[in-house]
Design a protein around this motif. Sequence first.
Motif, short mmCIF file in Angstrom:
data_model
loop_
_atom_site.label_atom_id
_atom_site.label_comp_id
_atom_site.label_asym_id
_atom_site.label_seq_id
_atom_site.Cartn_x
_atom_site.Cartn_y
_atom_site.Cartn_z
N ASP A 144 -11.87 7.37 2.15
CA ASP A 144 -10.59 7.05 1.30
C ASP A 144 -9.82 6.07 1.91
N SER B 101 -2.56 -2.12 -10.05
CA SER B 101 -2.88 -1.26 -8.98
C SER B 101 -4.51 -1.34 -8.85
N ASP B 102 -5.01 -1.44 -7.52
CA ASP B 102 -6.54 -1.76 -7.56
C ASP B 102 -6.94 -0.97 -6.22
N HIS B 103 -8.26 -0.76 -6.26
CA HIS B 103 -8.83 0.05 -4.96
C HIS B 103 -9.82 -0.92 -4.14
N TYR B 104 -10.26 -0.33 -3.02
CA TYR B 104 -11.03 -1.43 -2.05
C TYR B 104 -12.42 -1.05 -2.53
N HIS C 124 0.76 -1.36 -0.14
CA HIS C 124 0.18 -0.07 -0.19
C HIS C 124 0.96 1.28 0.06
N LYS D 64 -4.38 3.11 -2.24
CA LYS D 64 -4.14 1.99 -3.45
C LYS D 64 -3.62 0.45 -2.98
#
Length: 313
Positions: free
Chosen positions: A275, A176-179, A160, A278
């Motif tokens: 927020d 690269s990913d998001h939650y 992270h 990533k």
Amino acid sequence: MSIMHSGLRRLDLNLLVVFDALFRRRSVTLAADELAISPSACSHALSRLRETLADELFVRAGNAMQPTAQALLMAEGVADALRILADRLSSATPFEPSSSKRTFVFAATDYTAYSLLPPLIARLEQVAPSLHIKVVHATNRDSVDELREGRIHFALGVTHGQMALPEGLAVFDCLSDHYVVVMRQGHTRIGTSLSLSQYLAERHIAVLPWEDTAGVVDSVLTRQGLQRDVAVQLPSVMAAPFIVAQSNYLFTLPSLAALQLSRAVPLKIHVVPFDTPKYKLRVLHHLRHTSTPEQQWMTEQLRLALGELSPSY
């Protein structure tokens, strides 16, 4: 030179391969399986080692064979010598992916294996149909010791933000990913949107593969003076969606995994109502081994296969 090798003259060097397997496996049966020999042959080799070195080397403690002090002193040097020899011999032989039967070992959690291995295996089936892939459980985030000692070739890890890389390791990020937050279809209290107050009012599932006291989601909330109610802590991700599908618990995870898991069970996906950093999937390998043709080839296959992954939610 003869003085340097005088001790080796008394020893069949093939027995060191058996020693190394026994040290790592702590079991005659498991070591024999790894070496594709019978347990009796493995026991016989251990007897010869004991006689030659005048030490028991391994003693039974419960269901495991524990190394003696002498074995502990020998283990690292033997492992290094065998690894160097294997690397030199493989470098002397041209690597032909289409016919090679080499085994590549990956360390992964169930999430990284679930996310990254399917496209790689699909590619390898076409370009290197005789290769073997072995996946072992990642015991920590970077698997530094295993990579350095050559017990694994690649570690599939996560990070992270910007994190310092352990000495000797090389890395490339593949995604690269998001939650997101998943919940069961027909959740009794949450409809088409999810607010922060709703999120905090519900109970949650957390996956902590390395026995962390808190994951990234809880760390973010703590910095904001907030706290969620974690009802269930799990060491792996695979059980979580099935628990979610039969309860009102929420599960926060990277979107790629959420999309894949939602194909197995009926889940509803929401954007996280605060927020979060990533989530980066990365592949680590050790600089000591990057020069071999087979390691370079597999690194390229990983880049090509994993470059096709992309979160879409």
